[in-house]
Scaffold this motif. Structure first.
Motif, short mmCIF file in Angstrom:
data_model
loop_
_atom_site.label_atom_id
_atom_site.label_comp_id
_atom_site.label_asym_id
_atom_site.label_seq_id
_atom_site.Cartn_x
_atom_site.Cartn_y
_atom_site.Cartn_z
N PHE A 171 -18.60 -12.56 -62.38
CA PHE A 171 -17.70 -12.54 -61.35
C PHE A 171 -17.76 -13.50 -60.33
N HIS A 172 -16.42 -13.95 -59.82
CA HIS A 172 -16.34 -14.75 -58.74
C HIS A 172 -15.60 -14.53 -57.59
N GLY A 173 -15.75 -13.92 -56.52
CA GLY A 173 -14.84 -13.67 -55.37
C GLY A 173 -15.22 -14.33 -53.97
N CYS A 178 -14.87 -13.77 -43.89
CA CYS A 178 -15.63 -15.00 -43.61
C CYS A 178 -15.48 -16.24 -44.57
N SER A 179 -14.48 -16.00 -45.79
CA SER A 179 -14.30 -16.95 -46.74
C SER A 179 -15.54 -17.39 -47.39
N GLU A 180 -16.76 -16.69 -47.47
CA GLU A 180 -17.94 -16.99 -48.18
C GLU A 180 -17.59 -16.62 -49.54
N LEU A 190 -18.80 -6.74 -52.65
CA LEU A 190 -18.27 -5.49 -52.10
C LEU A 190 -19.60 -5.20 -51.13
N ASN A 191 -20.76 -5.23 -51.50
CA ASN A 191 -21.83 -4.73 -50.42
C ASN A 191 -22.01 -5.63 -49.23
N HIS A 192 -21.74 -7.09 -49.37
CA HIS A 192 -21.67 -8.06 -48.46
C HIS A 192 -20.50 -7.60 -47.28
N MET A 193 -19.41 -7.47 -47.82
CA MET A 193 -18.28 -6.77 -46.96
C MET A 193 -18.68 -5.63 -46.08
N ALA A 194 -19.37 -4.85 -46.89
CA ALA A 194 -19.53 -3.32 -46.02
C ALA A 194 -20.66 -3.69 -45.21
N ARG A 195 -21.81 -4.36 -45.48
CA ARG A 195 -23.09 -4.62 -44.61
C ARG A 195 -22.49 -5.61 -43.49
N GLU A 196 -21.78 -6.83 -43.67
CA GLU A 196 -21.73 -7.79 -42.69
C GLU A 196 -20.16 -7.52 -42.04
N HIS A 197 -19.47 -6.85 -42.40
CA HIS A 197 -18.15 -6.74 -41.76
C HIS A 197 -17.74 -5.14 -41.51
N ALA A 198 -18.38 -4.39 -41.84
CA ALA A 198 -18.17 -2.91 -41.94
C ALA A 198 -17.08 -2.42 -42.61
N PHE A 199 -16.63 -3.12 -43.66
CA PHE A 199 -15.64 -3.08 -44.62
C PHE A 199 -15.67 -2.34 -45.80
N ASN A 200 -15.68 -0.87 -45.67
CA ASN A 200 -16.23 -0.14 -47.01
C ASN A 200 -15.24 0.27 -47.86
N ILE A 201 -15.05 -0.13 -49.10
CA ILE A 201 -13.82 0.57 -50.06
C ILE A 201 -14.46 1.61 -50.93
N THR A 232 2.44 -4.97 -39.31
CA THR A 232 2.42 -6.32 -39.37
C THR A 232 2.52 -7.17 -38.04
N PHE A 233 1.84 -8.08 -38.05
CA PHE A 233 1.40 -8.72 -36.93
C PHE A 233 1.82 -10.19 -36.94
N ARG A 234 2.19 -10.86 -35.71
CA ARG A 234 2.70 -12.20 -35.67
C ARG A 234 1.81 -13.49 -36.26
N ASP A 235 0.52 -13.08 -35.86
CA ASP A 235 -0.20 -14.39 -36.54
C ASP A 235 -1.66 -13.55 -36.97
N LYS A 236 -2.58 -14.46 -37.72
CA LYS A 236 -3.91 -13.96 -38.25
C LYS A 236 -4.69 -13.49 -37.17
N ASN A 237 -4.92 -14.19 -36.04
CA ASN A 237 -5.87 -14.00 -34.97
C ASN A 237 -5.51 -12.52 -34.26
N THR A 238 -4.17 -12.35 -34.11
CA THR A 238 -3.95 -10.91 -33.52
C THR A 238 -4.23 -9.74 -34.53
N LEU A 239 -3.91 -10.27 -35.99
CA LEU A 239 -4.16 -9.08 -36.85
C LEU A 239 -5.89 -9.03 -36.88
N LYS A 240 -6.68 -9.73 -36.72
CA LYS A 240 -8.10 -9.61 -36.80
C LYS A 240 -8.63 -9.05 -35.54
N ASP A 241 -8.11 -9.15 -34.43
CA ASP A 241 -8.49 -8.79 -33.09
C ASP A 241 -8.25 -7.33 -33.00
N HIS A 242 -6.88 -6.92 -33.77
CA HIS A 242 -6.30 -5.47 -33.97
C HIS A 242 -7.37 -4.68 -34.80
N MET A 243 -7.72 -5.13 -35.98
CA MET A 243 -8.40 -4.38 -37.03
C MET A 243 -9.87 -4.19 -36.21
#
Length: 456
Positions: A171-173, A178-180, A190-201, A232-243
């Protein structure tokens, strides 16, 4: 076997005021333009007969028309319009293509009436204006067995795919936040996104078609769309701050698009992960005390017949419709003596006319619901119902909107609040006072007064 013949001339399509494309082959051209051929929901959301070359397609059961796999609604609409064929609970069919191919073959072997229930519409009209539709559903044992077999086959394929992904170390993702880059097993990302970014699917072992799932989520982020509230938001930074600030680094559990990526949704025919989980919760509750003291049920809101106003009770909604639109549903029910089923037909008739932007008082069609509402209120047409035979038809047993809560609140119980009670015109039957003296002598009040006098 030849397809069932369609009565009346073929009708073209027309964009209605809601932006829905309607087509029908019916009794007359005018009626066919207003047929509602797809399920509707409250509140409303805005929303080729030949498949594209090289794309997977599904043929019509009766003719040689083909439709792309991802446009099965067009095939269903085609079968309703051209062949008067309705398939019930299509969402519960695990493999739509195999299902269609199976019945395409069976209908060449036996008449359609051997498999389908016949539904006659306009049953009170003259014989030449009546029409028959054919319903294919799992009440037929053969259809039920077919659906179960397709479900088992789909579950087998899903489990094999899941096992393959669990054992895949190639697998490659790339992390969506964080684009790592990650190599090896999918669980690492999946474990990285859950642990480092609190994004758990969910647990990796519960997910199937992981690459497609991650691509779906990445596409939403690329389109500057929040994964949870889907704004939907106007730019990427606004979306990241919102989430981050709203704690929206999670997927929307009500978005059915994600159900296909969780194995639990393939376990039982016709049951989603919520229903399976609910059954598990009930098993746990069987071993606990039945304490419901903290339970607070949120009532479903009913929507007004003429606007988007919602109310938690039918009484409040009726008051609103009477005040805002001069439409007294309780009074109409009382004056016409409507039972439950007649009320259902009346509500569905009005819902359909309003959806099609047509005034049922004068039959004039408008470009939008706002124009229609203004006209009906100014012309006092909200209370100008057509003749009973117009709306008291079997076709209006079927709800115009799938989630119309108002239908669930209708009742013909004697305890209902009627228009007569609202106006205070209640007939009171007087007591028999011919023996008033004897009534006074035997009254229990005499004993109470006597006892009170002795105490004093």
């Amino acid at each position: 076997m030849a397809a069932p013949e369609t009565q009346g001339p073929a009708a073209g399509g027309e964009e209605d005021c809601e932006g829905n494309h309607s087509e029908a082959g019916g009794v007359s051209y005018e009626d066919s333009k207003d047929c509602i051929l797809e399920p509707l929901s409250l509140p409303e959301s805005p929303g080729g007969t030949t498949a594209l070359e090289g794309s997977p397609s599904v043929p019509c059961i009766f003719c040689e028309e083909h439709f792309p796999m991802d446009e099965q609604d067009k095939l269903l609409k085609h079968m309703i319009i051209e062949h008067k064929m309705v398939i019930a609970d299509v969402k519960l069919v695990a493999d739509f293509q195999r299902y269609i191919l199976y019945w395409r073959k069976r209908f060449t072997e036996q008449p359609i009436t051997d498999f389908c229930s016949v539904i006659r519409i306009n049953s009170t009209a003259p014989l030449e204006e009546q029409d028959n539709y054919f319903l294919l559903c799992d009440v037929l044992p053969e259809d039920r067995l077919l659906r179960e077999e397709l479900q088992k086959q789909r579950l087998k394929e899903i489990l094999e795919q899941q096992q393959q992904e669990r054992n895949d170390n190639n697998f490659h993702g790339i992390c969506m936040f964080c684009s790592e880059e990650f190599f090896g097993n999918r669980s690492i990302l999946l474990n990285h996104m859950a642990r480092e970014h609190a994004f758990n699917i969910g647990l990796p072992d519960n997910i199937v078609n992981c690459n497609e799932f991650l691509c779906t989520l990445q596409k939403k982020l690329d389109n500057l769309q929040c994964l949870y509230c889907e704004k939907t938001f106007r730019d990427k930074n606004t979306l990241k701050d919102h989430m981050r600030k709203k704690q929206h680094r999670r997927i929307n559990p009500k978005n059915r698009e994600y159900d296909q990526f969780y194995v639990i949704n393939y376990l039982e025919l016709g049951k989603s992960w919520e229903e399976v989980q609910l059954e598990d919760d009930r098993e746990l509750l069987d071993h606990q005390e039945d304490d419901w003291s903290d339970w607070e049920e949120r009532p479903d809101s009913a929507v007004c017949l003429f606007c988007e106003k919602q109310a938690e009770t039918v009484e409040k909604l009726c008051v609103h419709m009477e005040d805002a639109h001069e439409f007294d549903l309780l009074k109409i029910k009382s004056e016409l003596g409507l039972n439950f089923y007649q009320q259902v037909k009346l509500v569905n008739f009005i819902r359909r006319q309003i959806h099609q932007c047509r005034c049922y008082g004068c039959h004039v069609k408008f470009k939008s619901k706002a124009e229609l509402r203004t006209h009906m209120e100014e012309a006092k047409h909200t209370s100008l119902l057509p003749e009973r035979k117009t709306w008291d038809q079997p076709e209006y047993y079927f709800p115009t909107y799938e989630n119309d809560t108002l239908l669930c609140t209708l009742s013909d119980s004697e305890s209902d609040l009627t228009a007569q009670e609202q106006n205070g015109n209640i007939t009171i039957i007087g007591e028999d006072t011919s023996k008033l003296h004897a009534l006074k002598q035997s009254s229990i009040l005499n004993q109470l007064l006597l006892q009170e006098g002795l105490k004093n």
